[in-house]
Design a protein around this motif. Structure first.
Motif, PDB file in Angstrom:
ATOM      1  N   ASP B 151       6.333  -1.513   7.686  1.00 25.77           N
ATOM      2  CA  ASP B 151       5.383  -2.958   7.418  1.00 25.77           C
ATOM      3  C   ASP B 151       4.778  -3.228   8.730  1.00 25.77           C
ATOM      4  O   ASP B 151       5.242  -3.392   9.927  1.00 25.77           O
ATOM      5  CB  ASP B 151       6.600  -4.285   7.363  1.00 25.77           C
ATOM      6  N   LEU B 168       2.950  -4.920   0.318  1.00 24.11           N
ATOM      7  CA  LEU B 168       4.266  -4.478  -0.138  1.00 24.11           C
ATOM      8  C   LEU B 168       3.858  -3.696  -1.507  1.00 24.11           C
ATOM      9  O   LEU B 168       3.327  -4.364  -2.235  1.00 24.11           O
ATOM     10  CB  LEU B 168       5.186  -5.645  -0.385  1.00 24.11           C
ATOM     11  N   ASP B 274      11.856  -1.444   1.196  1.00 28.50           N
ATOM     12  CA  ASP B 274      10.520  -1.766   1.070  1.00 28.50           C
ATOM     13  C   ASP B 274       9.483  -0.642   0.986  1.00 28.50           C
ATOM     14  O   ASP B 274       9.739   0.145   2.054  1.00 28.50           O
ATOM     15  CB  ASP B 274      10.100  -3.082   1.631  1.00 28.50           C
ATOM     16  N   TYR B 276       5.572   0.114   1.596  1.00 22.28           N
ATOM     17  CA  TYR B 276       4.437  -0.624   1.924  1.00 22.28           C
ATOM     18  C   TYR B 276       3.161   0.350   1.751  1.00 22.28           C
ATOM     19  O   TYR B 276       3.365   1.633   1.758  1.00 22.28           O
ATOM     20  CB  TYR B 276       4.383  -1.032   3.263  1.00 22.28           C
TER      21      TYR B 276
END
Lengths: 312, 312
Positions: B151, B168, B274, B276
């Motif tokens: 991120d 995201l 996550d 991105y």
DNA sequence: GTTCAATCATATATTGGACATATCCATATC
DNA sequence: GATATGGATATGTCCAATATATGATTGAAC
């Protein structure tokens, strides 16, 4: 809204120079109208084609696509123009040709080869036709040119149509087909009068002007030919001769495709088997017109026309 | 001299109606300028396209050729316009995508399938990239979008570039890879703190923000992980675990392509892996822009993003 | 055969748009 | 900050596309 080839030419100049000023110079115009034309093109497409950063001009993704598309379009337009002009000048196109069986198999394709070399883009399509239908087919545009052995200038069987033209295509000699062992087979050349005693196989005089010509020639040579058999299709003549039905007078080129059950011998002049072209005087496509013009010119240069392919 | 699509549209109208008057009516113009435009086209081509017999209009051979060519040209112009507009609107085009190995093999293609259904004309090209090169590749237009587990909003290892955006893409859970017979293999879900005593295989923290995130999470869970092995390529992790080098924390989707020499167990929340998307804020092609817009809209409608493909 | 209607060509006027000149504005370079 | 470069904008001019009016030809009607 509708795009226009001029805009595309302008676009390509800018895309290649990546500069409105330079592109305008190349197009021999000033810069503002070029900017306007591009802006107008972009407005029509509702899509930006260039990114202008006041110092540098770049193609957008859509602009890159446009460059490829514009090149293809302009190239195709160029080709289309060439193609149409080519058809218009008779350099390409199609000529529909009708011919009787003997002429078709007697060297017509070989005789046309000269023109195919001269105008390779012109397609020639040859149909075999019954002689009786040839004039009708030409008049009704089913064919452009008919090849047959009828000189319309002297023909009285078909109504002399003012729209039709007729030209000598080539001249071949006449041969006689003799059965094996015929008394004249020893000679190289046969005189017409020598055939007075023989029975003859010939084409129907109603449908064949050539048959009438032969008949007339025999009469002038002093005899009325004894007809043993009348045929419609000249292809069947050699086998009839082989079977002993007599002799037959045929164009010299007939010898090309027949067996050696029979003998071919030249007939002394002045007997000739002329091949004529019949065509419409008007309403002829550029390809046909150009073909006839070319033939006429060749005939002017070298008027002595011979058999298209020697019947050896 | 140069032909122009307007002339071709006029020509086609006349060729279809075979009447200047009717064609002019269809084109919402008067007849004289239409006659002039056709005359001009013919002059440009030096070829007659119609025969006018003051009562009937007919196509010449060149005109028939022109009809075919003109139709093809106008159709191509139409397609070209559609194509350019389509690229301009982002409905077609190309998106160059960079991704790390784990993401590429972890269901990226499946996640992109939704968009391929939405915009089937857009080609997506996926390159596997070393994480360290991803930002550079995006900035230098080698790729349009990079998928990775960094991120940028919190990343301090790369210079925070103002031109770059970061969103995201999806969220997956974290799994732990255990060797056969590991004491925790009996559980369905493993707490992070339970792994304090194990030796860990992990990616190099310098090149992987995800590795740094895991390290930080361990510290927050009360332990500093003992590193038995640092690897560059996450593909080699399962075999190292099978060989007894300890355990490893990996994105859940890693389980899709590995054998059963090792066991995958869920790690309790709030640990997440996550993914991105990194992209240029400007200078993005319409296809990329439209893709990001579409993603943002989907996220607005359904903000809870799950693992793209269940790691079952 | 004469007249009428249909249709394309030609003549002339008008108007819109493409173009040129002049100027403005943004920015890269010094 | 001054200068120069390059595209956009403003405005006037001119050509070319178009419209209206008319002529010429011819096929059809009677």
């Amino acid at each position: 809204m509708d795009i226009d080839l001029r805009q595309l030419r302008y676009f390509l100049a800018v895309a290649e120079e990546l500069s409105f000023t330079r592109a305008a110079a190349r197009l021999h115009m000033s810069q503002p109208p070029l900017s306007q034309a591009i802006a107008q093109l972009e407005a029509g497409l509702k899509t930006r084609l260039f990114t202008r950063t006041s110092r540098r001009v770049e193609l957008t993704a859509a602009g890159q696509e446009m460059e490829a598309q514009a090149r293809a379009l302009i190239a195709q337009a160029e080709r289309a123009q060439q193609q149409v002009m080519s058809v218009g000048a008779g350099r390409s196109g199609k000529i529909e040709i009708g011919a009787t069986g003997t002429i078709l198999r007697g060297g017509l394709a070989g005789w046309l080869a000269d023109y195919r070399r001269h105008a390779p883009e012109v397609r020639t399509v040859i149909y075999e036709q019954a002689p009786a239908l040839q004039v009708k087919d030409v008049l009704e545009h089913r064919t452009d040119i008919s090849f047959n052995r009828t000189d319309l200038s002297f023909d009285r069987s078909v109504a002399r149509h003012p729209e039709l033209g007729c030209t000598l295509a080539w001249r071949e000699s006449v041969s006689v087909i003799l059965p094996r062992g015929h008394r004249l087979a020893a000679q190289d050349v046969v005189a017409l009068a020598d055939l007075a005693a023989d029975e003859h196989v010939m084409l129907h005089p109603e449908s064949s002007e050539f048959a009438r010509y032969l008949q007339k020639s025999c009469v002038e040579a002093g005899f009325l030919p004894q007809v043993s058999q009348q045929v419609v299709d000249s292809q069947s003549i050699p086998s009839l001769i082989a079977a002993g039905f007599g002799v037959a007078l045929v164009p010299a080129s007939t010898a090309r495709f027949t067996s050696n059950d029979v003998a071919f011998r030249m007939v002394a002049q002045p007997l000739v088997a002329d091949v004529y072209m019949i065509f419409r005087q008007h309403e002829q496509s550029p390809a046909v017109h150009e073909f006839l013009r070319w033939r006429a010119e060749c005939a002017r240069i070298r008027p002595a026309q011979e058999t298209p392919i020697t019947s050896k």
